[in-house]
Design an enzyme around this catalytic site. Structure first.
Site, PDB file in Angstrom:
ATOM      1  N   VAL A 155       0.829  -9.512  56.722  1.00 58.76           N
ATOM      2  CA  VAL A 155       0.347  -8.450  55.838  1.00 58.76           C
ATOM      3  C   VAL A 155       0.879  -8.671  54.431  1.00 58.76           C
ATOM      4  CG1 VAL A 155       0.230  -5.971  55.429  1.00 58.76           C
ATOM      5  CG2 VAL A 155       0.254  -6.834  57.776  1.00 58.76           C
ATOM      6  N   LYS A 156      -0.055  -8.792  53.504  1.00 56.17           N
ATOM      7  CA  LYS A 156       0.289  -9.086  52.106  1.00 56.17           C
ATOM      8  C   LYS A 156       0.403  -7.776  51.325  1.00 56.17           C
ATOM      9  CE  LYS A 156      -1.114 -12.673  48.808  1.00 56.17           C
ATOM     10  NZ  LYS A 156      -2.250 -13.582  48.481  1.00 56.17           N
TER      11      LYS A 156
END
Length: 218
Positions: free
Chosen positions: A86-87
């Protein structure tokens, strides 16, 4: 050093994967739009398609800027595939989200890092990766490579396990310089990665070998 490809282009990902040197993929909303991928459902399907091609971590970016939104989006992204990272943007609520995901065992990539203080905060919050943008720093006459070396040095001082993922890499020289500075990962377009294969003396030498071989068999 790990090699990630920075794209949403499936053909480019396949080419990098076929080379046998690909360790992961990074994407962002701009790269998705460049490939004409729009709409929530289409974007999620595209992430799944990327995960089916690439073996390693695939960074998928949230677009929310509030804690609750980032958590909601991030948990949905992480549920798509075990390789999803998850960025999260480097903002106050982003730090809170990094801590949340870290406590849940969800891998994260803190993006839009432009100084060492930001990288230190992200690491304290448990980020798996931090992404300093070296090309964009070069654009404003600041040597992005100095930042890579500084973050690497700080992390080594304290045994921090967060990986330094050099982003906004634009050419093969950037890749070599990142390796010299000790980056754990680089993410670059396919052109920069394949640029490492090229040297005029290699081409000249190969042509000479082939010519000599042809003479010997004529």
């Amino acid at each position: 050093m790990k090699f990630f490809i920075d794209t949403a282009n499936l053909q480019h990902i396949r080419e990098a994967q076929d080379l046998g040197i690909l360790d992961g993929v990074t994407t962002n909303p701009s790269l998705m739009a460049k490939e004409g991928i729009t709409g929530h459902d289409n974007i999620l399907k595209h992430y799944q398609a990327i995960c089916e091609i690439a073996d390693g971590d695939v960074s998928a970016e949230v677009i929310s800027t509030d804690f609750e939104g980032m958590v909601r989006e991030g948990e949905a992204l992480a549920a798509l595939h075990e390789n999803i990272v998850v960025k999260i943007p480097m903002i106050k609520d982003g730090i809170k989200a990094l801590k949340h995901f870290s406590s849940k065992g969800i891998k994260t990539n803190c993006t839009l890092i432009f100084n060492a203080g930001q990288a230190l905060m992200a690491a304290k919050a448990g980020a798996t990766y931090v992404s300093p943008f070296i090309g964009r720093l070069d654009d404003i006459s600041f040597d992005g490579m100095d930042l890579i070396a500084q973050i690497v040095h700080i992390y080594q001082n304290y045994g921090i396990k967060t990986q330094v993922l050099a982003a906004s890499v634009r050419n093969n020289l950037h890749i070599v310089k990142c390796a010299e500075a000790g980056a754990d990962v680089i993410t670059a377009p396919l052109s920069a990665i394949t640029g490492l294969l090229k040297h005029p003396l290699t081409d000249i030498g190969l042509a000479q070998f082939l010519a000599d071989h042809a003479k010997g068999n004529s």
